[in-house]
Scaffold this motif. Structure first.
Motif, mmCIF file in Angstrom:
data_model
loop_
_atom_site.group_PDB
_atom_site.id
_atom_site.type_symbol
_atom_site.label_atom_id
_atom_site.label_comp_id
_atom_site.label_asym_id
_atom_site.label_seq_id
_atom_site.Cartn_x
_atom_site.Cartn_y
_atom_site.Cartn_z
ATOM 1 N N GLY A 1 0.783 -1.229 0.000
ATOM 2 C CA GLY A 1 0.000 0.000 0.000
ATOM 3 C C GLY A 1 0.808 1.270 0.000
ATOM 4 O O GLY A 1 0.261 2.365 -0.156
ATOM 5 N N GLY A 2 2.125 1.173 0.223
ATOM 6 C CA GLY A 2 2.953 2.368 0.220
ATOM 7 C C GLY A 2 3.405 2.753 -1.178
ATOM 8 O O GLY A 2 2.938 2.231 -2.191
ATOM 9 N N ALA A 3 4.323 3.703 -1.218
ATOM 10 C CA ALA A 3 4.871 4.158 -2.503
ATOM 11 C C ALA A 3 5.970 3.213 -2.959
ATOM 12 O O ALA A 3 6.718 2.654 -2.138
ATOM 13 C CB ALA A 3 5.418 5.569 -2.366
ATOM 14 N N GLU A 4 6.071 3.045 -4.269
ATOM 15 C CA GLU A 4 7.136 2.220 -4.834
ATOM 16 C C GLU A 4 7.717 2.952 -6.048
ATOM 17 O O GLU A 4 6.982 3.390 -6.947
ATOM 18 C CB GLU A 4 6.608 0.856 -5.260
ATOM 19 N N PHE A 5 9.035 3.064 -6.066
ATOM 20 C CA PHE A 5 9.730 3.704 -7.176
ATOM 21 C C PHE A 5 10.602 2.657 -7.867
ATOM 22 O O PHE A 5 11.349 1.926 -7.195
ATOM 23 C CB PHE A 5 10.594 4.871 -6.689
ATOM 24 N N THR A 6 10.490 2.603 -9.188
ATOM 25 C CA THR A 6 11.280 1.666 -9.981
ATOM 26 C C THR A 6 12.212 2.459 -10.894
ATOM 27 O O THR A 6 11.756 3.315 -11.665
ATOM 28 C CB THR A 6 10.383 0.748 -10.830
ATOM 29 N N VAL A 7 13.506 2.159 -10.795
ATOM 30 C CA VAL A 7 14.522 2.829 -11.605
ATOM 31 C C VAL A 7 15.145 1.800 -12.547
ATOM 32 O O VAL A 7 15.574 0.731 -12.104
ATOM 33 C CB VAL A 7 15.615 3.466 -10.721
ATOM 34 N N GLN A 8 15.174 2.112 -13.835
ATOM 35 C CA GLN A 8 15.834 1.251 -14.825
ATOM 36 C C GLN A 8 17.056 1.974 -15.366
ATOM 37 O O GLN A 8 16.969 3.125 -15.802
ATOM 38 C CB GLN A 8 14.867 0.917 -15.966
ATOM 39 N N LEU A 9 18.191 1.278 -15.326
ATOM 40 C CA LEU A 9 19.445 1.844 -15.824
ATOM 41 C C LEU A 9 20.117 0.823 -16.744
ATOM 42 O O LEU A 9 20.200 -0.362 -16.403
ATOM 43 C CB LEU A 9 20.391 2.183 -14.664
ATOM 44 N N PRO A 10 20.605 1.243 -17.911
ATOM 45 C CA PRO A 10 21.282 0.306 -18.818
ATOM 46 C C PRO A 10 22.635 -0.104 -18.250
ATOM 47 O O PRO A 10 23.449 0.729 -17.882
ATOM 48 C CB PRO A 10 21.431 1.115 -20.112
ATOM 49 N N GLY A 11 22.837 -1.390 -18.135
ATOM 50 C CA GLY A 11 24.096 -1.889 -17.609
ATOM 51 C C GLY A 11 24.206 -3.378 -17.851
ATOM 52 O O GLY A 11 23.474 -3.975 -18.641
ATOM 53 N N THR A 12 25.114 -4.028 -17.141
ATOM 54 C CA THR A 12 25.353 -5.462 -17.293
ATOM 55 C C THR A 12 25.622 -6.063 -15.933
ATOM 56 O O THR A 12 26.079 -5.373 -15.002
ATOM 57 C CB THR A 12 26.547 -5.717 -18.241
ATOM 58 N N THR A 13 25.333 -7.342 -15.816
ATOM 59 C CA THR A 13 25.531 -8.012 -14.528
ATOM 60 C C THR A 13 26.949 -8.526 -14.339
ATOM 61 O O THR A 13 27.284 -9.053 -13.283
ATOM 62 C CB THR A 13 24.551 -9.202 -14.401
ATOM 63 N N SER A 14 27.804 -8.375 -15.367
ATOM 64 C CA SER A 14 29.186 -8.844 -15.277
ATOM 65 C C SER A 14 30.134 -7.699 -15.627
ATOM 66 O O SER A 14 29.967 -7.047 -16.664
ATOM 67 C CB SER A 14 29.421 -10.017 -16.245
ATOM 68 N N PRO A 15 31.116 -7.427 -14.782
ATOM 69 C CA PRO A 15 32.064 -6.341 -15.110
ATOM 70 C C PRO A 15 32.882 -6.655 -16.346
ATOM 71 O O PRO A 15 33.327 -5.736 -17.044
ATOM 72 C CB PRO A 15 32.938 -6.244 -13.855
ATOM 73 N N ASP A 16 33.108 -7.951 -16.627
ATOM 74 C CA ASP A 16 33.878 -8.306 -17.824
ATOM 75 C C ASP A 16 33.130 -7.895 -19.094
ATOM 76 O O ASP A 16 33.742 -7.444 -20.061
ATOM 77 C CB ASP A 16 34.145 -9.814 -17.842
#
Length: 481
Positions: A448-463
């Protein structure tokens, strides 16, 4: 050329184009006219020499048969074909048609034909009265007395000279007309072609004088039209920037007025209390605490305004970052501001190119918003999974009518007007995320509270981030732009 420009004064580009066009056409007309005149002259002389040689060959046969009477030729017959002739003997003796009033002046060329008895000659010469002639000589074989002779025949050059003069006059007249016409046409074409430049110049002057950023009407699709479109784009960007600046100043002035008025009122009460002792016991301490809170709110507001004012001017310094580390630092700050709250945190890897400071500030603003509206003992959920970061709380949530405006500058919902804040935090979040090529949206959480969703382009592996320089460059460009 320098003299021409000095004569023209301060030549415009259109005037230069017209002058250069006229000069180019003049050179072309002169070369073409001279070539045409020379070709005509050569053709006339070739035709004349061919006719005279043919007439001389035919006449030499007649005269050779009866040299004494000149083959029975009469002056009237010669005048009908507009020729004059004489017979030249190798010793210099000449003989002409009886009754002929004009005698040709012969020379070494004709004497050589008489002595050699072969070939032919053609040249410009004169008669004894000074009239210019075209003179042709051919040998006379088989003369009855056995001597060596040449038949010299000539035709007046005046008709051919008249033709050449008329041709030259026509070329000069029409060449001059062509040059003047080319100058006017060149000026008209230059004026028409440079119309977008004049409109662009007028637009620049209009912007300077009137400060109005009206776009220019674009006609066509040439290089100048493309330049005009680029200028219109610049005007649009300038107008948008000016409008954003105006709105920022207006909104900032409105928001600053309230804390300044409150501060002034409290300070005036303190000053009056120093003179009169009007305040009851304990009220002075309450006012001082109120002043400290207002100063804190005022400091936060000024900091947010500085951040918004700097975002379009500061040179960004993007670098490879681990969003987990950024989020952890922001969570530590939020824990200090909400000591009675619980934080449910799950952070999975997400590597991207960005600005650590601005991203940490944006995430901190989202966490501060969750802390501010969470009930005592409530839980703030933070989930970083894939390329999305979700932050939710157990507070009252965001009303449906407030969702479209939640990221606007200085916007504050009715339910939050009595809570601390400047109305700029979420606006900074939206701007920062957009500059990093992502998006942010607000909604209601499952609790019931507020929810903020942030999408950022990236990758799950540093390599993968290091091995994909193109993606790294694209994100870097997005952040820089």
């Amino acid at each position: 050329m320098r003299t021409i420009w000095q004569w023209l004064g301060q030549p415009t580009l259109g005037r230069r184009i017209s002058v250069l066009t006229a000069v180019a056409v003049a050179c072309a007309v002169m070369l073409t006219g001279l070539a045409g005149w020379l070709v005509t002259r050569v053709s006339l002389y070739q035709q004349l020499d061919s006719e005279l040689t043919e007439v001389a060959s035919y006449t030499s046969d007649l005269v050779s048969a009866d040299l004494n009477t000149m083959g029975g030729l009469a002056p009237e017959r010669l005048r009908s074909i507009n020729v004059t002739l004489l017979v030249l003997r190798s010793d210099g003796h000449t003989q002409r048609v009886p009754g002929e009033r004009v005698t040709l002046d012969w020379g070494a060329e004709e004497m050589a034909i008489a002595r050699l008895g072969q070939g032919s000659s053609a040249r410009d010469g004169f008669a004894d009265d000074g009239t210019p002639y075209r003179i042709v000589a051919v040998p006379m074989p088989d003369v009855s007395d056995g001597g060596q002779y040449a038949l010299v025949i000539g035709r007046p050059l005046q008709p051919y000279t008249n033709i050449q003069f008329s041709l030259a006059l026509v070329m000069v007249i029409f060449g001059a007309i062509a040059i003047v016409g080319a100058a006017f046409i060149g000026y008209a074409v230059a004026r028409s072609s440079l119309q977008p430049v004049r409109e662009l110049s007028a637009a620049v002057a209009r912007v300077t004088v009137t400060d109005h950023l009206d776009p220019i009407v674009v006609r066509g699709d040439d290089e100048l039209s493309q330049l005009t479109r680029s200028f219109n784009t610049m005007l649009s960007s300038l107008s948008l920037s000016r409008e954003r600046q105006r709105r920022l100043i207006a909104d900032a002035g409105h928001e600053l007025r309230t804390p300044l008025t409150s501060l002034r009122t409290n300070i005036e009460l303190l000053v009056a209390d120093d003179r009169t002792g009007m305040l009851p016991e304990g009220a002075r301490a309450d006012i001082l605490r109120d002043v400290a809170a207002q100063l804190s709110e005022f400091t936060t507001l000024v900091g947010d305004l500085v951040q918004l004012a700097r975002e379009d001017r500061v040179e960004p310094s993007p670098e490879p970052i681990d969003l987990r580390e950024i989020t952890s630092n922001a969570i530590q700050r939020a824990r200090r501001r909400g000591p009675g709250l619980k934080f449910d945190v799950e952070l999975n890897p997400l590597y991207l190119i960005g600005e650590p400071d601005t991203l940490e500030r944006a995430i901190t603003n989202l966490l501060d918003n969750a802390v501010k509206f969470s009930p005592p003992g409530g839980t703030v959920h933070v989930l970083l999974e894939g390329d999305r970061l979700r932050i939710s709380d157990q507070g009252p949530g965001i009303a449906d009518e407030d969702l479209p405006h939640i990221f606007d500058r200085f916007y504050r919902a009715d339910s939050s007007r009595n809570t601390p804040g400047t109305g700029l935090g979420l606006s900074i979040v939206a701007t920062t995320v957009a500059r990093h090529g992502g998006w942010v949206k607000a909604g209601r959480s499952a609790e019931g509270g507020a929810e903020f969703t942030v999408q950022l382009p990236g990758t799950t592996s540093p390599d993968e981030l290091e091995d994909d320089p193109d993606e790294q460059t694209q994100v870097l460009q997005r952040v820089t732009d």
